[in-house]
Write an enzyme that holds these catalytic residues in place. Structure first.
Site, mmCIF file in Angstrom:
data_model
loop_
_atom_site.group_PDB
_atom_site.id
_atom_site.type_symbol
_atom_site.label_atom_id
_atom_site.label_comp_id
_atom_site.label_asym_id
_atom_site.label_seq_id
_atom_site.Cartn_x
_atom_site.Cartn_y
_atom_site.Cartn_z
ATOM 1 N N LYS A 9 29.480 37.942 49.620
ATOM 2 C CA LYS A 9 29.539 38.755 50.835
ATOM 3 C C LYS A 9 28.193 39.390 51.163
ATOM 4 O O LYS A 9 27.942 39.829 52.280
ATOM 5 C CB LYS A 9 30.604 39.843 50.655
ATOM 6 N N LYS B 247 39.431 46.876 37.847
ATOM 7 C CA LYS B 247 39.220 45.631 37.094
ATOM 8 C C LYS B 247 40.421 45.322 36.199
ATOM 9 O O LYS B 247 40.812 44.159 36.046
ATOM 10 C CB LYS B 247 37.941 45.726 36.258
ATOM 11 N N TYR C 215 36.689 52.354 38.892
ATOM 12 C CA TYR C 215 36.137 51.014 38.690
ATOM 13 C C TYR C 215 36.919 50.257 37.625
ATOM 14 O O TYR C 215 37.415 49.141 37.853
ATOM 15 C CB TYR C 215 34.663 51.088 38.294
ATOM 16 N N THR D 108 35.478 43.103 32.390
ATOM 17 C CA THR D 108 34.625 44.057 31.682
ATOM 18 C C THR D 108 35.354 44.656 30.488
ATOM 19 O O THR D 108 36.591 44.733 30.470
ATOM 20 C CB THR D 108 34.203 45.192 32.639
ATOM 21 N N ASP D 109 34.587 45.137 29.514
ATOM 22 C CA ASP D 109 35.188 45.842 28.382
ATOM 23 C C ASP D 109 35.703 47.226 28.774
ATOM 24 O O ASP D 109 36.469 47.847 28.037
ATOM 25 C CB ASP D 109 34.206 45.955 27.216
ATOM 26 N N GLU D 110 35.325 47.715 29.953
ATOM 27 C CA GLU D 110 35.740 49.060 30.355
ATOM 28 C C GLU D 110 37.237 49.160 30.605
ATOM 29 O O GLU D 110 37.793 50.271 30.653
ATOM 30 C CB GLU D 110 34.963 49.508 31.588
ATOM 31 N N LEU E 129 33.350 36.331 39.866
ATOM 32 C CA LEU E 129 32.583 37.520 39.492
ATOM 33 C C LEU E 129 32.500 38.556 40.606
ATOM 34 O O LEU E 129 32.031 39.673 40.371
ATOM 35 C CB LEU E 129 31.154 37.140 39.082
ATOM 36 N N PHE F 102 23.940 40.247 39.983
ATOM 37 C CA PHE F 102 23.141 40.176 38.765
ATOM 38 C C PHE F 102 23.636 39.083 37.819
ATOM 39 O O PHE F 102 22.921 38.113 37.523
ATOM 40 C CB PHE F 102 23.161 41.545 38.093
ATOM 41 N N ALA G 191 39.820 50.862 36.326
ATOM 42 C CA ALA G 191 41.225 50.680 36.688
ATOM 43 C C ALA G 191 41.394 49.513 37.658
ATOM 44 O O ALA G 191 42.363 48.740 37.558
ATOM 45 C CB ALA G 191 41.772 51.966 37.302
#
Length: 357
Positions: A36, A166, A162, A136-138, A83, A14, A164
Site C-alpha cells: 500500500k 497480530k 499492536y 511476531t513474538d509479541e 507481511l 523492512f 493484540a
C-alpha cells in the site's frame, strides 16, 4: 519443479523488502510485491531488483479483496507470504484503529481472497499452494528476567493494541486452516534489525540521532530485553518455512541474541566511537532516560529449536557481526535514510523515543 509464483504482501517494508531481494535472487521464483506504500513502505529499498524480469511491484491494499483475488488469479500465485501490517507499538497506543483495520481486517480480506483462489485451482496446483503468515513474538506477552523462553505452544497474552491485532490475525489464519482447509504455515519472529530499517525503530533511530548529535532517549532504565534477529537471517528462515514447513504449524524464529535496550544503545555508541568519533566525548554521553512506555513488555526470548531441528535453519549472524554490518550500512547509505529524516516524518517523533517496536 513447479514454478514458485510468490505474492509478498508488505514487500516494500523492512522485512518484506529483504525477503523480496532474496526471493528474486532465485530465477525459479516469480515475485509479485503488493504494498500500500504507507509511511514505512519505501520502493527505494527495492532498487536492486526493480528491473528484474522475475519481479513485479503492485501498489494496492490487502483490504481490497476483489483486487487481491484478481491479482492472484492473473499471476497464478501458488505461495502467499503475508507481511503487510502496522507494526509500531507507540503508534498503536496513539491510534489503534489503523492496526485493527490493517492487521485484522486486512488479514481477513487476504485470507478470503486466498481461499477463493485456492479453491479454484486445479488439483495438483492446489496441493502446491501455501499461505505463510508472518507474525511476531509479541503475541506471547512478556517474560520475567529468567531463563524462560517463548515456545510455539506458549499461550497468547498480548499487551498492546499492536500485539493484540497480530494475535487476532494469527487466530484467523489458524481458523481458515482448520475450518476451510486452507494450507497455511505461520511464523513468529523476534525483533529484527539491519539495513533499510525505518528510522522510528530503536537501532536506526539511535544510529541516526547519534550522527546528528541528538539525544538518545531510552525508555525507563533501559532494562527491557529483546532477542535480536538480523533481517537477512529472518528472510532465509521465512523461505524455509514457506517451502518446507508442516501445514497448520507455526515456527518461532529468533537470533539467540538477547540484549537489554541499554546494552543495544551502548553497543551502537561504542561502534560509532570507533568508526566516526565525536569531536569531544563519547556518543554514550547523548543517552537520555525518559518516562517508560505504557504497558512496556519486560522481556522477549525465543526458543527457535523447532525450526533448527525440523527445517535446518540457524542464524548466520551473531548480534556482534550483525550490528557492525548495520551501523556500517547506515554510515554508507545516507541516500536512503536522508530523505526520510528530512521529510514530513522527521522532527519531533523521530527524535523522541528509542524503544523497540
Amino acid at each position: 519443479m513447479t514454478p514458485v509464483n510468490v505474492l509478498v504482501t508488505g514487500g516494500a517494508g523492512f522485512i518484506g523488502s529483504a525477503l523480496c531481494r532474496q526471493l528474486v535472487a532465485n530465477p525459479q521464483n516469480r515475485v509479485v510485491n503488493l504494498d500500500k506504500l504507507t509511511y514505512a513502505g519505501n520502493v527505494a529499498s527495492l532498487g536492486t531488483i526493480e528491473h528484474a524480469p522475475n519481479y513485479r511491484f503492485v501498489r494496492g491494499d490487502i483490504c481490497d479483496e476483489h483486487a487481491v483475488l484478481a491479482l492472484m488469479q492473473a499471476e497464478n500465485i501458488n505461495r502467499v507470504m503475508h507481511l503487510a501490517a502496522e507494526t509500531h507499538v507507540d503508534r498503536s497506543i496513539e491510534g489503534p484503529a489503523a492496526f485493527i483495520e490493517a492487521n485484522i481486517v486486512g488479514t481477513f480480506r487476504l485470507l478470503q481472497a486466498a481461499l477463493k483462489h485456492w479453491q479454484g485451482l486445479p488439483e495438483e496446483e492446489a496441493r502446491n499452494f501455501r499461505f505463510h503468515h508472518i507474525s511476531t513474538d509479541e503475541v506471547f506477552g512478556d517474560l520475567p528476567f529468567d531463563g524462560s523462553l517463548f515456545h510455539e505452544t506458549t499461550p497468547y497474552a498480548p499487551s498492546s493494541p499492536y500485539s493484540a491485532s497480530k494475535a487476532s490475525a494469527d487466530h484467523l489464519v489458524r481458523a481458515w486452516h482448520h475450518t476451510f482447509g486452507l494450507p497455511v504455515v505461520l511464523s513468529n519472529c523476534s525483533n529484527n534489525y539491519g539495513p533499510f530499517h525505518f528510522p522510528e525503530k530503536l537501532i536506526p533511530l539511535v544510529i541516526l540521532n547519534a550522527l546528528d548529535e541528538k539525544p538518545l532517549p531510552i525508555y525507563g532504565t533501559g532494562s527491557n530485553v529483546r532477542d535480536w534477529l538480523y533481517v537477512d537471517d529472518h528472510a532465509r528462515a521465512l523461505m524455509r518455512v514457506a517451502s518446507a514447513g508442516t501445514l497448520g504449524e507455526s515456527y518461532n524464529i529468533g537470533g539467540h541474541s538477547e540484549r537489554s535496550n541499554l546494552v543495544v544503545v551502548e553497543t551502537i555508541c561504542d561502534i560509532l566511537d570507533r568508526r566516526q568519533p565525536r569531536q569531544s566525548g563519547s556518543y554514550r554521553d547523548l543517552k537520555t532516560f525518559v518516562s517508560d512506555r505504557p504497558g512496556h513488555d519486560r522481556r522477549y526470548a525465543i526458543d527457535a529449536s523447532r525450526i533448527e531441528r525440523e527445517l535446518g535453519w540457524r542464524p548466520q549472524e551473531t548480534f556482534e557481526t550483525g550490528i557492525e554490518k548495520t551501523v556500517s550500512w547506515y554510515l554508507e547509505n545516507s541516500w536512503w535514510w536522508g530523505p526520510i529524516r528530512a521529510g514530513t516524518y522527521a522532527g519531533e517523533r523521530l527524535g523522541r523515543v528509542a524503544g523497540p517496536r
